[in-house]
Design a protein around this motif. Structure first.
Motif, PDB file in Angstrom:
ATOM      1  N   ALA A 153       0.968  -1.293   0.050  1.00 34.78           N
ATOM      2  CA  ALA A 153      -0.036  -0.025  -0.107  1.00 34.78           C
ATOM      3  C   ALA A 153       0.790   1.151   0.063  1.00 34.78           C
ATOM      4  O   ALA A 153       0.594   2.407  -0.539  1.00 34.78           O
ATOM      5  CB  ALA A 153      -0.936   0.065   1.038  1.00 34.78           C
ATOM      6  N   ARG A 154       2.070   1.069   0.710  1.00 30.66           N
ATOM      7  CA  ARG A 154       2.733   2.363   0.713  1.00 30.66           C
ATOM      8  C   ARG A 154       3.793   2.668  -0.430  1.00 30.66           C
ATOM      9  O   ARG A 154       4.189   3.900  -0.742  1.00 30.66           O
ATOM     10  CB  ARG A 154       3.554   2.235   2.148  1.00 30.66           C
ATOM     11  CG  ARG A 154       2.953   2.757   3.275  1.00 30.66           C
ATOM     12  CD  ARG A 154       3.810   2.661   4.530  1.00 30.66           C
ATOM     13  NE  ARG A 154       4.681   1.523   4.786  1.00 30.66           N
ATOM     14  CZ  ARG A 154       4.120   0.520   5.661  1.00 30.66           C
ATOM     15  NH1 ARG A 154       2.789   1.090   6.032  1.00 30.66           N
ATOM     16  NH2 ARG A 154       4.656  -0.630   6.074  1.00 30.66           N
ATOM     17  N   TYR A 155       4.172   1.484  -0.805  1.00 28.35           N
ATOM     18  CA  TYR A 155       5.209   1.761  -1.930  1.00 28.35           C
ATOM     19  C   TYR A 155       4.951   1.230  -3.410  1.00 28.35           C
ATOM     20  O   TYR A 155       5.818   1.828  -4.169  1.00 28.35           O
ATOM     21  CB  TYR A 155       6.588   1.026  -1.187  1.00 28.35           C
ATOM     22  CG  TYR A 155       7.060   1.194   0.074  1.00 28.35           C
ATOM     23  CD1 TYR A 155       7.519   2.330   0.226  1.00 28.35           C
ATOM     24  CD2 TYR A 155       7.039   0.117   1.071  1.00 28.35           C
ATOM     25  CE1 TYR A 155       7.849   2.688   1.434  1.00 28.35           C
ATOM     26  CE2 TYR A 155       7.386   0.613   2.356  1.00 28.35           C
ATOM     27  CZ  TYR A 155       7.852   1.914   2.473  1.00 28.35           C
ATOM     28  OH  TYR A 155       8.289   2.260   3.711  1.00 28.35           O
ATOM     29  N   ALA A 156       4.351   0.305  -3.606  1.00 27.26           N
ATOM     30  CA  ALA A 156       4.165  -0.372  -4.957  1.00 27.26           C
ATOM     31  C   ALA A 156       3.947   0.627  -6.032  1.00 27.26           C
ATOM     32  O   ALA A 156       4.788   0.318  -7.038  1.00 27.26           O
ATOM     33  CB  ALA A 156       3.396  -1.507  -4.944  1.00 27.26           C
ATOM     34  N   HIS A 157       2.959   1.251  -6.038  1.00 28.41           N
ATOM     35  CA  HIS A 157       2.763   2.182  -7.111  1.00 28.41           C
ATOM     36  C   HIS A 157       3.557   3.099  -7.308  1.00 28.41           C
ATOM     37  O   HIS A 157       4.221   3.318  -8.504  1.00 28.41           O
ATOM     38  CB  HIS A 157       1.256   2.827  -6.844  1.00 28.41           C
ATOM     39  CG  HIS A 157       0.825   3.781  -7.812  1.00 28.41           C
ATOM     40  ND1 HIS A 157       0.405   3.164  -9.115  1.00 28.41           N
ATOM     41  CD2 HIS A 157       0.762   5.041  -8.084  1.00 28.41           C
ATOM     42  CE1 HIS A 157       0.234   4.513 -10.074  1.00 28.41           C
ATOM     43  NE2 HIS A 157       0.316   5.424  -9.473  1.00 28.41           N
ATOM     44  N   THR A 158       4.085   3.805  -6.269  1.00 27.30           N
ATOM     45  CA  THR A 158       5.195   4.891  -6.532  1.00 27.30           C
ATOM     46  C   THR A 158       6.394   4.351  -7.173  1.00 27.30           C
ATOM     47  O   THR A 158       7.195   4.710  -8.019  1.00 27.30           O
ATOM     48  CB  THR A 158       5.408   5.366  -5.117  1.00 27.30           C
ATOM     49  OG1 THR A 158       4.216   6.270  -4.723  1.00 27.30           O
ATOM     50  CG2 THR A 158       6.609   6.684  -5.364  1.00 27.30           C
ATOM     51  N   HIS A 159       6.949   3.056  -6.441  1.00 27.26           N
ATOM     52  CA  HIS A 159       8.055   2.436  -6.984  1.00 27.26           C
ATOM     53  C   HIS A 159       7.951   2.137  -8.392  1.00 27.26           C
ATOM     54  O   HIS A 159       9.041   2.262  -9.359  1.00 27.26           O
ATOM     55  CB  HIS A 159       8.500   1.454  -5.873  1.00 27.26           C
ATOM     56  CG  HIS A 159       9.127   1.737  -4.515  1.00 27.26           C
ATOM     57  ND1 HIS A 159       9.326   0.930  -3.646  1.00 27.26           N
ATOM     58  CD2 HIS A 159       9.270   2.849  -4.199  1.00 27.26           C
ATOM     59  CE1 HIS A 159       9.558   1.684  -2.482  1.00 27.26           C
ATOM     60  NE2 HIS A 159       9.708   2.898  -2.880  1.00 27.26           N
ATOM     61  N   ARG A 160       6.966   1.654  -8.757  1.00 24.47           N
ATOM     62  CA  ARG A 160       6.789   1.057 -10.174  1.00 24.47           C
ATOM     63  C   ARG A 160       7.023   2.375 -11.150  1.00 24.47           C
ATOM     64  O   ARG A 160       7.567   2.440 -12.194  1.00 24.47           O
ATOM     65  CB  ARG A 160       5.389   0.477 -10.392  1.00 24.47           C
ATOM     66  CG  ARG A 160       4.997  -0.008 -11.542  1.00 24.47           C
ATOM     67  CD  ARG A 160       3.600  -0.818 -11.505  1.00 24.47           C
ATOM     68  NE  ARG A 160       3.406  -1.575 -12.764  1.00 24.47           N
ATOM     69  CZ  ARG A 160       3.324  -2.892 -12.813  1.00 24.47           C
ATOM     70  NH1 ARG A 160       3.436  -3.666 -11.428  1.00 24.47           N
ATOM     71  NH2 ARG A 160       3.197  -3.779 -13.928  1.00 24.47           N
ATOM     72  N   LEU A 161       6.195   3.414 -10.747  1.00 21.64           N
ATOM     73  CA  LEU A 161       6.616   4.706 -11.685  1.00 21.64           C
ATOM     74  C   LEU A 161       8.096   5.133 -11.538  1.00 21.64           C
ATOM     75  O   LEU A 161       8.507   5.643 -12.539  1.00 21.64           O
ATOM     76  CB  LEU A 161       5.637   5.681 -11.268  1.00 21.64           C
ATOM     77  CG  LEU A 161       4.184   5.716 -11.179  1.00 21.64           C
ATOM     78  CD1 LEU A 161       3.271   6.762 -10.533  1.00 21.64           C
ATOM     79  CD2 LEU A 161       3.749   5.329 -12.588  1.00 21.64           C
ATOM     80  N   GLN A 162       8.721   4.796 -10.452  1.00 15.02           N
ATOM     81  CA  GLN A 162       9.963   5.509 -10.325  1.00 15.02           C
ATOM     82  C   GLN A 162      11.021   4.561 -11.417  1.00 15.02           C
ATOM     83  O   GLN A 162      11.885   5.071 -11.874  1.00 15.02           O
ATOM     84  CB  GLN A 162      10.545   5.400  -8.859  1.00 15.02           C
ATOM     85  CG  GLN A 162       9.840   6.583  -8.097  1.00 15.02           C
ATOM     86  CD  GLN A 162      10.234   6.503  -6.491  1.00 15.02           C
ATOM     87  OE1 GLN A 162      10.186   5.556  -6.063  1.00 15.02           O
ATOM     88  NE2 GLN A 162      10.575   7.509  -6.003  1.00 15.02           N
ATOM     89  N   VAL A 163      10.784   3.427 -11.170  1.00 19.24           N
ATOM     90  CA  VAL A 163      11.518   2.387 -11.852  1.00 19.24           C
ATOM     91  C   VAL A 163      11.540   2.581 -13.478  1.00 19.24           C
ATOM     92  O   VAL A 163      12.277   2.454 -14.244  1.00 19.24           O
ATOM     93  CB  VAL A 163      11.300   0.985 -11.703  1.00 19.24           C
ATOM     94  CG1 VAL A 163      11.998  -0.116 -12.640  1.00 19.24           C
ATOM     95  CG2 VAL A 163      11.748   0.648 -10.271  1.00 19.24           C
TER      96      VAL A 163
END
Length: 384
Positions: free
Chosen positions: A212-222
């Motif tokens: 919930a905290r990281y998955a979406h944001t990290h996907r975009l960053q990668v």
């Protein structure tokens, strides 16, 4: 005498893209295939293969098998990274694989995992062994970005410009979705970890919170970090729903690795993505985690390639199993573990027995119905 730079392999069942030449000959010069003939050669110096099959060298784009050599027992890191890579390389070559994308995890999805510690050693050891010519196979890197891991971005960043990194996959192993939609299967899979019921439940709660905290944001960053690497092939992992596939398409992914349902595989294939499932799924007759059968996808015409995943020998084994239980011809089945996969990762110089292709070749004998690689050549040089 045959010139020293020429290799003649004859009296062999040559598996081309369209046919099996029952008494064929392949001539190699300077590491390239220069001739493919359907007759036995009488030229001096030819190597008689005694009627065994000759396949193109197999191409493996996702194996996490190397980790087993770096951590042969739980919590035990092998003291020599070079020895671990060499052992992995030897087993891969013995399975008939001549090109391998070592799938290394950027991130982890359980507390206590030692993958973060292994990552730097694995990459450094592969690069060193490759530079020194110590490897039998042609090794490349496939970085598996676990997007729900709190540190995946900082783990991935040092390697995003590395020229050996040619495949990046976006992964999310959070329980309750994708590969682990059935949490009971995950409990069974981790049963040897010695977790109590309360510990297992606590791990699930933490995983859900991290996602919930990281998955979406990290996907975009990668994805942003890959903008200046058009040579990197992007894959998504364990797509389960058509929505997952739509997301992958919007991100520019071209490979759907291990889709877990028929609907996701069919949607990805129909939209032009390449689908790849595990060869152990074929050999075992089904998925170990209860997901879609690779055999069913082959029969439906929506599977493009196979990966050995965690059993190197499964790749050649699956190639011979499929023609026995489906309508695939042997050439079409072999393409699932060679030419098709080479094309997925942008390597158009291998995966086929044809003139001007790299002379990556595998001699395969069949004993008791099991295909067994006997000799392996990479670039015309015998490596196994």
């Amino acid at each position: 005498m045959t010139p020293s730079d020429t290799l003649i392999l004859t009296n062999t069942r040559v598996v081309t893209q369209t046919d099996v030449l029952d008494t064929g000959t392949v001539v190699v010069r300077d590491g390239r295939i220069v001739e493919v003939d359907d007759r036995v050669s009488t030229a001096p110096g030819g190597l008689d293969l005694g009627g065994d099959y000759l396949l193109p060298g197999l191409v493996e784009m996702h194996t996490d098998h190397m980790e087993r050599h770096f951590m042969p027992r739980p919590k035990v890191l092998w003291p020599s990274p070079l020895a671990a890579v060499a052992a992995h390389d030897a087993q891969i070559a013995a399975a008939g694989i001549t090109t391998v994308f070592d799938a290394i995890s950027c991130g982890q999805y359980s507390d206590g995992s030692m993958r973060r510690q292994m990552l730097a050693d694995q990459i450094a050891a592969v690069k060193h062994a490759r530079a020194e010519g110590l490897l039998r196979c042609d090794h490349w890197l496939h970085l598996r970005c676990e997007v729900a891991d709190p540190c995946v971005v900082e783990i991935f960043e040092p390697y995003r410009q590395d020229p050996l990194v040619r495949v990046v996959s976006l992964m999310d192993h959070t329980p309750g979705q994708r590969q682990w939609s059935d949490v009971s299967k995950l409990r069974q899979f981790t049963s040897d970890k010695g977790l109590s019921g309360d510990e297992f439940d606590a791990r699930i709660r933490k995983s859900l919170g991290d996602q919930a905290r990281y998955a979406h944001t990290h996907r975009l960053q990668v994805l942003e970090m890959l903008r200046d690497r058009p040579d990197i092939v992007l894959a998504t992992h364990d797509d389960t729903t058509e929505t997952h596939v739509d997301e992958a398409l919007s991100e520019g992914a071209t490979i759907a690795e291990f889709p877990t349902t028929f609907a996701a595989a069919a949607k990805a294939h129909g939209a032009g993505m390449k689908t790849i499932l595990g060869a152990p799924n074929v050999v075992r007759g089904g998925s170990h985690s209860g997901n879609v059968s690779a055999i069913d996808l082959v029969r439906a015409g929506v599977l493009d390639g196979l990966s050995s995943d965690y059993v190197p020998m499964s790749l050649v084994h699956a190639a011979f199993v499929l023609p026995e239980i489906t309508d695939l011809t042997l050439p079409a089945s072999v393409a699932l573990v060679s030419a098709n996969v080479a094309d997925m990762v942008g390597l158009d110089d291998r995966g086929r027995i044809a003139p001007d292709q790299r002379a990556d070749l595998v001699r395969v004998a069949v004993a008791d119905g099991v295909p067994l690689p006997r000799d392996v050549w990479r670039g015309g040089r015998r490596v196994c």
